[in-house]
Design a protein around this motif. Structure first.
Motif, PDB file in Angstrom:
ATOM      1  N   GLU A   1       0.831  -1.259  -0.069  1.00 41.45           N
ATOM      2  CA  GLU A   1      -0.048   0.026  -0.036  1.00 41.45           C
ATOM      3  C   GLU A   1       0.851   1.411  -0.026  1.00 41.45           C
ATOM      4  O   GLU A   1       0.472   2.318  -0.645  1.00 41.45           O
ATOM      5  CB  GLU A   1      -1.043  -0.186   1.288  1.00 41.45           C
ATOM      6  CG  GLU A   1      -1.941   1.028   1.359  1.00 41.45           C
ATOM      7  CD  GLU A   1      -2.838   1.122   0.197  1.00 41.45           C
ATOM      8  OE1 GLU A   1      -3.365   2.144  -0.074  1.00 41.45           O
ATOM      9  OE2 GLU A   1      -3.288   0.051  -0.322  1.00 41.45           O
ATOM     10  N   GLY A   2       2.005   1.053   0.899  1.00 43.18           N
ATOM     11  CA  GLY A   2       2.694   2.427   0.971  1.00 43.18           C
ATOM     12  C   GLY A   2       3.904   2.655   0.107  1.00 43.18           C
ATOM     13  O   GLY A   2       4.345   3.751  -0.163  1.00 43.18           O
ATOM     14  N   PHE A   3       4.223   1.580  -0.289  1.00 50.50           N
ATOM     15  CA  PHE A   3       5.637   1.670  -1.462  1.00 50.50           C
ATOM     16  C   PHE A   3       5.190   0.930  -2.895  1.00 50.50           C
ATOM     17  O   PHE A   3       4.651  -0.189  -2.982  1.00 50.50           O
ATOM     18  CB  PHE A   3       6.740   1.307  -0.575  1.00 50.50           C
ATOM     19  CG  PHE A   3       7.051   1.866   0.614  1.00 50.50           C
ATOM     20  CD1 PHE A   3       7.720   3.020   0.712  1.00 50.50           C
ATOM     21  CD2 PHE A   3       6.504   1.584   1.828  1.00 50.50           C
ATOM     22  CE1 PHE A   3       7.831   3.816   1.958  1.00 50.50           C
ATOM     23  CE2 PHE A   3       6.649   2.046   3.149  1.00 50.50           C
ATOM     24  CZ  PHE A   3       7.059   3.316   3.118  1.00 50.50           C
ATOM     25  N   LEU A   4       6.247   1.362  -3.618  1.00 60.11           N
ATOM     26  CA  LEU A   4       6.433   0.590  -4.904  1.00 60.11           C
ATOM     27  C   LEU A   4       7.449  -0.562  -4.909  1.00 60.11           C
ATOM     28  O   LEU A   4       8.641  -0.222  -4.622  1.00 60.11           O
ATOM     29  CB  LEU A   4       6.497   1.602  -6.171  1.00 60.11           C
ATOM     30  CG  LEU A   4       6.777   0.861  -7.514  1.00 60.11           C
ATOM     31  CD1 LEU A   4       5.285   0.051  -8.206  1.00 60.11           C
ATOM     32  CD2 LEU A   4       7.268   1.857  -8.511  1.00 60.11           C
ATOM     33  N   LEU A   5       6.981  -1.542  -4.537  1.00 56.31           N
ATOM     34  CA  LEU A   5       7.954  -2.996  -4.182  1.00 56.31           C
ATOM     35  C   LEU A   5       8.717  -3.200  -5.492  1.00 56.31           C
ATOM     36  O   LEU A   5       8.025  -3.925  -6.377  1.00 56.31           O
ATOM     37  CB  LEU A   5       7.411  -3.901  -3.428  1.00 56.31           C
ATOM     38  CG  LEU A   5       6.821  -3.526  -2.022  1.00 56.31           C
ATOM     39  CD1 LEU A   5       6.058  -4.513  -1.360  1.00 56.31           C
ATOM     40  CD2 LEU A   5       7.625  -2.833  -1.075  1.00 56.31           C
ATOM     41  N   ILE A   6      10.034  -3.426  -5.510  1.00 54.36           N
ATOM     42  CA  ILE A   6      10.631  -4.060  -6.826  1.00 54.36           C
ATOM     43  C   ILE A   6      11.371  -5.211  -6.274  1.00 54.36           C
ATOM     44  O   ILE A   6      12.222  -5.126  -5.555  1.00 54.36           O
ATOM     45  CB  ILE A   6      11.694  -3.084  -7.218  1.00 54.36           C
ATOM     46  CG1 ILE A   6      11.025  -1.375  -7.444  1.00 54.36           C
ATOM     47  CG2 ILE A   6      12.192  -3.295  -8.379  1.00 54.36           C
ATOM     48  CD1 ILE A   6       9.938  -1.478  -8.558  1.00 54.36           C
ATOM     49  N   PRO A   7      10.700  -6.296  -6.618  1.00 58.19           N
ATOM     50  CA  PRO A   7      11.144  -7.587  -6.168  1.00 58.19           C
ATOM     51  C   PRO A   7      12.581  -8.039  -6.831  1.00 58.19           C
ATOM     52  O   PRO A   7      12.697  -7.810  -7.973  1.00 58.19           O
ATOM     53  CB  PRO A   7      10.197  -8.589  -6.397  1.00 58.19           C
ATOM     54  CG  PRO A   7       9.400  -8.051  -7.501  1.00 58.19           C
ATOM     55  CD  PRO A   7       9.419  -6.621  -7.506  1.00 58.19           C
ATOM     56  N   ALA A   8      13.469  -8.428  -6.061  1.00 60.60           N
ATOM     57  CA  ALA A   8      14.934  -8.863  -6.599  1.00 60.60           C
ATOM     58  C   ALA A   8      15.284 -10.250  -5.534  1.00 60.60           C
ATOM     59  O   ALA A   8      15.315 -10.169  -4.510  1.00 60.60           O
ATOM     60  CB  ALA A   8      15.855  -7.893  -6.125  1.00 60.60           C
ATOM     61  N   CYS A   9      15.582 -11.610  -6.419  1.00 57.05           N
ATOM     62  CA  CYS A   9      16.048 -12.445  -5.690  1.00 57.05           C
ATOM     63  C   CYS A   9      17.372 -12.605  -6.226  1.00 57.05           C
ATOM     64  O   CYS A   9      17.601 -13.270  -7.382  1.00 57.05           O
ATOM     65  CB  CYS A   9      15.179 -13.809  -5.794  1.00 57.05           C
ATOM     66  SG  CYS A   9      16.067 -15.080  -5.062  1.00 57.05           S
ATOM     67  N   PRO A  10      18.540 -12.262  -5.720  1.00 57.09           N
ATOM     68  CA  PRO A  10      19.985 -12.347  -5.990  1.00 57.09           C
ATOM     69  C   PRO A  10      20.269 -13.803  -6.550  1.00 57.09           C
ATOM     70  O   PRO A  10      21.019 -13.989  -7.315  1.00 57.09           O
ATOM     71  CB  PRO A  10      20.773 -11.619  -4.937  1.00 57.09           C
ATOM     72  CG  PRO A  10      19.715 -11.178  -3.802  1.00 57.09           C
ATOM     73  CD  PRO A  10      18.291 -11.716  -4.280  1.00 57.09           C
ATOM     74  N   GLU A  11      19.783 -14.739  -5.642  1.00 56.70           N
ATOM     75  CA  GLU A  11      20.376 -16.222  -5.864  1.00 56.70           C
ATOM     76  C   GLU A  11      19.744 -16.608  -7.305  1.00 56.70           C
ATOM     77  O   GLU A  11      20.404 -17.203  -8.080  1.00 56.70           O
ATOM     78  CB  GLU A  11      20.181 -16.872  -4.834  1.00 56.70           C
ATOM     79  CG  GLU A  11      20.904 -16.671  -3.424  1.00 56.70           C
ATOM     80  CD  GLU A  11      20.786 -17.404  -2.337  1.00 56.70           C
ATOM     81  OE1 GLU A  11      20.396 -18.602  -2.326  1.00 56.70           O
ATOM     82  OE2 GLU A  11      20.975 -16.713  -1.177  1.00 56.70           O
ATOM     83  N   GLN A  12      18.396 -16.365  -7.398  1.00 54.54           N
ATOM     84  CA  GLN A  12      17.726 -16.820  -8.879  1.00 54.54           C
ATOM     85  C   GLN A  12      18.463 -15.787 -10.037  1.00 54.54           C
ATOM     86  O   GLN A  12      18.842 -16.437 -11.071  1.00 54.54           O
ATOM     87  CB  GLN A  12      16.329 -16.448  -8.620  1.00 54.54           C
ATOM     88  CG  GLN A  12      15.582 -17.743  -7.841  1.00 54.54           C
ATOM     89  CD  GLN A  12      14.211 -17.889  -8.174  1.00 54.54           C
ATOM     90  OE1 GLN A  12      13.443 -16.644  -8.523  1.00 54.54           O
ATOM     91  NE2 GLN A  12      13.605 -18.928  -7.910  1.00 54.54           N
ATOM     92  N   MET A  13      18.477 -14.633  -9.734  1.00 51.90           N
ATOM     93  CA  MET A  13      19.239 -13.774 -10.780  1.00 51.90           C
ATOM     94  C   MET A  13      20.659 -14.082 -11.031  1.00 51.90           C
ATOM     95  O   MET A  13      21.159 -13.981 -11.849  1.00 51.90           O
ATOM     96  CB  MET A  13      19.318 -12.379 -10.447  1.00 51.90           C
ATOM     97  CG  MET A  13      17.623 -11.718 -10.603  1.00 51.90           C
ATOM     98  SD  MET A  13      17.398 -10.093 -10.407  1.00 51.90           S
ATOM     99  CE  MET A  13      18.030  -9.444  -8.956  1.00 51.90           C
ATOM    100  N   GLY A  14      21.573 -14.728 -10.062  1.00 56.28           N
ATOM    101  CA  GLY A  14      22.652 -15.239 -10.214  1.00 56.28           C
ATOM    102  C   GLY A  14      22.879 -16.765 -10.855  1.00 56.28           C
ATOM    103  O   GLY A  14      23.803 -17.325 -11.168  1.00 56.28           O
ATOM    104  N   GLY A  15      21.388 -17.180 -11.242  1.00 53.42           N
ATOM    105  CA  GLY A  15      21.530 -18.348 -12.050  1.00 53.42           C
ATOM    106  C   GLY A  15      21.336 -19.659 -11.249  1.00 53.42           C
ATOM    107  O   GLY A  15      21.448 -20.879 -11.681  1.00 53.42           O
TER     108      GLY A  15
END
Ligand code: SF4
Length: 162
Positions: A39-53
């Motif tokens: 509700e309060g913020f624009l949440l930008i999801p990041a999963c470093p382990e998945q993005m690292g492959g």
């Protein structure tokens, strides 16, 4: 009539805190205040382990010695429970998280405590909790992004102040 809506502040967040299935153990663990955060913020999801492959689920991993900064600078490694060296995956995921934060103009992040990637104040090693940062937390911190642990007391108020 002014139909413009004020833009919510963009905040990078560990993807698993949204309840998405990216944790090493494949379990879902949404943040208890997720509705208020959305509700309060624009949440930008990041999963470093998945993005690292890395896949989900995956064997648990730990920083071998020191902390995330040591992994970034090549003085330590991230090993999974089968002995695989995942240091490069963790560095790549940290860099991708930083790029995502910059792309979305996030100067703040909420990260999952005690993860070898996302731990803001603590990580675990050999079943002990240590006061050290994970790899992505260390990179974001070094690049000037304000970090909050998902376990921060009074998280909503503190986020609103920054
Ligand atoms: Fe991904 Fe970080 Fe959550 Fe681990 S703690 S599942 S790396 S977002």
């Amino acid at each position: 009539m002014n139909t413009e809506h004020p833009r919510k502040k963009p905040v990078l967040i560990s993807t698993c805190l949204l309840g998405l299935n990216c944790r090493y153990d494949g379990k879902r663990r949404a943040h208890p205040q997720l509705d208020a955060l959305r509700e309060g913020f624009l949440l930008i999801p990041a999963c470093p382990e998945q993005m690292g492959g890395l896949a989900t689920p995956r064997p648990p991993a730990e920083i071998e010695s020191g902390n995330g900064q040591d992994v970034l600078e090549g003085r330590s490694r991230v090993l999974d429970s089968t002995g695989n060296d995942l240091s490069e995956n963790f560095r790549r995921g940290a860099q991708a998280s930083l790029e995502l934060a910059r792309f979305h103009s996030c100067d703040t992040a909420i990260l999952k405590e005690r993860s070898p990637s996302c731990g803001v104040r603590q990580i675990t090693r050999k079943e002990k909790v240590l006061d050290e940062q994970g790899v992505t937390a260390a990179l974001l911190n070094r690049e000037g992004i304000l970090l909050f642990s998902d376990e921060e007391d009074d998280l909503m108020r503190r986020l609103g102040e920054n």
